[in-house]
Scaffold this motif. Structure first.
Motif, PDB file in Angstrom:
ATOM      1  N   UNK A 183       5.197   8.323  -6.308  1.00 28.96           N
ATOM      2  CA  UNK A 183       5.679   7.418  -5.744  1.00 28.96           C
ATOM      3  C   UNK A 183       4.639   6.112  -5.513  1.00 28.96           C
ATOM      4  N   UNK A 184       3.220   6.566  -5.176  1.00 31.34           N
ATOM      5  CA  UNK A 184       2.276   5.475  -5.404  1.00 31.34           C
ATOM      6  C   UNK A 184       1.851   4.976  -6.476  1.00 31.34           C
ATOM      7  N   UNK A 185       2.087   5.788  -7.576  1.00 31.20           N
ATOM      8  CA  UNK A 185       1.578   5.244  -8.995  1.00 31.20           C
ATOM      9  C   UNK A 185       2.742   4.427  -9.421  1.00 31.20           C
ATOM     10  N   UNK A 186       4.026   4.449  -9.054  1.00 31.56           N
ATOM     11  CA  UNK A 186       5.019   3.661  -9.381  1.00 31.56           C
ATOM     12  C   UNK A 186       4.983   2.093  -8.831  1.00 31.56           C
ATOM     13  N   UNK A 187       4.181   2.175  -7.457  1.00 25.71           N
ATOM     14  CA  UNK A 187       4.229   0.717  -7.016  1.00 25.71           C
ATOM     15  C   UNK A 187       2.673   0.088  -7.206  1.00 25.71           C
ATOM     16  N   UNK A 188       1.731   0.814  -7.576  1.00 25.90           N
ATOM     17  CA  UNK A 188       0.618   0.268  -7.512  1.00 25.90           C
ATOM     18  C   UNK A 188       0.245  -0.689  -8.633  1.00 25.90           C
ATOM     19  N   UNK A 189      -0.166  -1.776  -8.403  1.00 26.74           N
ATOM     20  CA  UNK A 189      -0.450  -2.738  -9.408  1.00 26.74           C
ATOM     21  C   UNK A 189      -2.057  -3.374  -8.924  1.00 26.74           C
ATOM     22  N   UNK A 190      -2.943  -3.255  -9.885  1.00 30.21           N
ATOM     23  CA  UNK A 190      -4.164  -3.876 -10.093  1.00 30.21           C
ATOM     24  C   UNK A 190      -4.819  -3.276  -8.757  1.00 30.21           C
ATOM     25  N   UNK A 191      -4.662  -2.054  -8.500  1.00 30.92           N
ATOM     26  CA  UNK A 191      -5.357  -1.555  -7.276  1.00 30.92           C
ATOM     27  C   UNK A 191      -4.693  -1.888  -5.888  1.00 30.92           C
ATOM     28  N   UNK A 192      -3.670  -2.642  -5.751  1.00 30.04           N
ATOM     29  CA  UNK A 192      -2.992  -2.886  -4.650  1.00 30.04           C
ATOM     30  C   UNK A 192      -1.571  -2.196  -4.446  1.00 30.04           C
ATOM     31  N   UNK A 206     -11.893  -3.196   2.622  1.00 29.77           N
ATOM     32  CA  UNK A 206     -11.111  -3.031   1.365  1.00 29.77           C
ATOM     33  C   UNK A 206      -9.615  -2.584   1.688  1.00 29.77           C
ATOM     34  N   UNK A 207      -8.514  -3.189   1.705  1.00 28.45           N
ATOM     35  CA  UNK A 207      -7.365  -3.115   2.278  1.00 28.45           C
ATOM     36  C   UNK A 207      -6.657  -2.019   1.234  1.00 28.45           C
ATOM     37  N   UNK A 208      -6.488  -2.250   0.111  1.00 30.06           N
ATOM     38  CA  UNK A 208      -5.778  -1.145  -0.686  1.00 30.06           C
ATOM     39  C   UNK A 208      -6.303  -0.013  -0.752  1.00 30.06           C
ATOM     40  N   UNK A 230      -6.397  -2.635  10.286  1.00 29.98           N
ATOM     41  CA  UNK A 230      -5.341  -2.816   9.476  1.00 29.98           C
ATOM     42  C   UNK A 230      -4.047  -3.218  10.102  1.00 29.98           C
ATOM     43  N   UNK A 231      -3.811  -2.719  11.365  1.00 27.65           N
ATOM     44  CA  UNK A 231      -2.304  -3.069  12.058  1.00 27.65           C
ATOM     45  C   UNK A 231      -2.286  -4.601  12.503  1.00 27.65           C
ATOM     46  N   UNK A 232      -3.597  -5.094  12.697  1.00 23.28           N
ATOM     47  CA  UNK A 232      -3.579  -6.544  12.892  1.00 23.28           C
ATOM     48  C   UNK A 232      -3.184  -7.477  11.670  1.00 23.28           C
ATOM     49  N   UNK A 233      -3.240  -7.203  10.650  1.00 20.67           N
ATOM     50  CA  UNK A 233      -2.692  -7.913   9.530  1.00 20.67           C
ATOM     51  C   UNK A 233      -3.692  -7.970   8.454  1.00 20.67           C
ATOM     52  N   UNK A 234      -3.248  -8.421   7.079  1.00 25.60           N
ATOM     53  CA  UNK A 234      -3.959  -8.294   5.959  1.00 25.60           C
ATOM     54  C   UNK A 234      -4.961  -9.472   6.216  1.00 25.60           C
TER      55      UNK A 234
END
Length: 344
Positions: A145-154, A243-245, A230-234
């Protein structure tokens, strides 16, 4: 931190006292009631505490409490804590109070792994094989699931949710397809596991779950301060150099591992990770530094309450804990949905 706990001191105290009271009830109540003195005597005897050597207890009380109820109670505490803490983390990561530990396919992957073990006959060879396959199925599902949506480390949140739903549907279809080809005995074993329960739990299950659940819950509590940011927002997270991702991936990985361990030893138990964090958030507040430890206590307590009620309500046999959590959790879930619709 001290001010945080001082503001909620009375609430935490009530929660801790209730926690130990529920443990006592779980150990003493059932088809065969055991007195508190008898339970303490058995535990003291098993732990080689000399002061309890003069206490009287029967061999039946020792067998029931130490070999049946004690592993069942400890497994329930670990599973409830794992699901509740993982649910609170998932809700924080996704910013949605309706998120639960199985939202990215953990439960579906575990179910697929379990049915493969049962259909192949491997699950009958040893007590650990069925939990092992369920654990592997859950981890593989989350990784895909994570592999399918991960793009450029995000890791974008919405695509991750959609991918989790899609993967869960595919695995559900595969599981249903396998079930159509297995015999009645294997079907009963799968249904018995799928409903979720703490009956027939042994010390082997306690040993299997202890370290993964303990380390997972401890790691998530340690990261609670980062989860608050993290809950406060990006924007706020990036402003403090977080490091958000990587943080989101770390939280999802630990929560998924913890959930997978819980599911593999107890079967599929729902609504604990959904209901308990939300209730604790209303009582304690949204700060994850105290929300996560309180959710762990409340999750274990809630699961033991459901299990004890299921043992006492014989109709004609005990009701499994997975059924009890659904009976108690669904009404609150519907209330939560209605409340959210009113706020929109």
């Amino acid at each position: 931190m001290p001010n945080l706990y001082q503001r909620n001191q009375s609430k935490v105290l009530v929660l801790v006292v209730s926690f130990f009271l529920v443990i006592i009830l779980s150990l003493t109540l059932g088809q065969v009631d055991i007195s508190l003195a008898g339970a303490v005597a058995v535990i003291g005897y098993q732990w080689y505490v000399p002061v309890f050597s003069g206490f009287d207890f029967t061999p039946d009380e020792q067998a029931i409490l130490w070999h049946i109820r004690m592993p069942r109670t400890l497994t329930g505490l670990m599973v409830g804590a794992a699901l509740a803490v993982s649910g609170a983390v998932m809700q924080g990561v996704f910013g949605n109070s309706l998120a639960d530990p199985g939202i990215i396919g953990v439960s579906s992957g575990a179910a697929a792994g379990a049915v493969i073990a049962i259909a192949s006959g491997i699950g009958f060879l040893h007590i650990f094989y069925l939990p092992l396959f369920a654990f592997i199925g859950a981890l593989v599902t989350v990784a895909v699931t994570v592999f399918l949506v991960m793009r450029h480390g995000k890791i974008p949140v919405l695509p991750l949710l959609l991918a989790g739903v899609a993967i869960s549907m595919i695995l559900g279809a595969i599981t249903s397809g396998i079930l159509t080809y297995i015999n009645e005995q294997k079907m009963q074993q799968y249904l018995f596991w799928m409903v979720g329960g703490l009956d027939f739990r042994r010390w082997e299950h306690v040993y299997l779950a202890f370290w993964p659940v303990s380390l997972g819950v401890a790691a998530l509590i340690t990261l609670s301060r980062h989860l608050n940011i993290l809950v406060l927002g990006e924007t706020e997270a990036r402003a403090v150099g977080m490091p958000l991702a990587q943080l989101r991936l770390l939280l999802l990985a630990i929560a998924s591992l913890t959930t997978a361990t819980a599911v593999c030893v107890s079967g599929n138990i729902g609504f604990v990770g959904l209901v308990i964090p939300h209730i604790m958030r209303l009582i304690i507040g949204p700060d994850h530094r105290i929300l996560l430890p309180c959710s762990a206590l409340a999750g274990g307590m809630f699961l033991l309450i459901c299990d004890t009620l299921g043992r006492l309500l014989l109709c004609p046999s005990e009701i499994r804990v997975g059924i009890m959590t659904a009976l108690l959790g669904v009404p609150y879930f519907l209330y939560l949905l209605r409340k959210m619709n009113r706020q929109q």
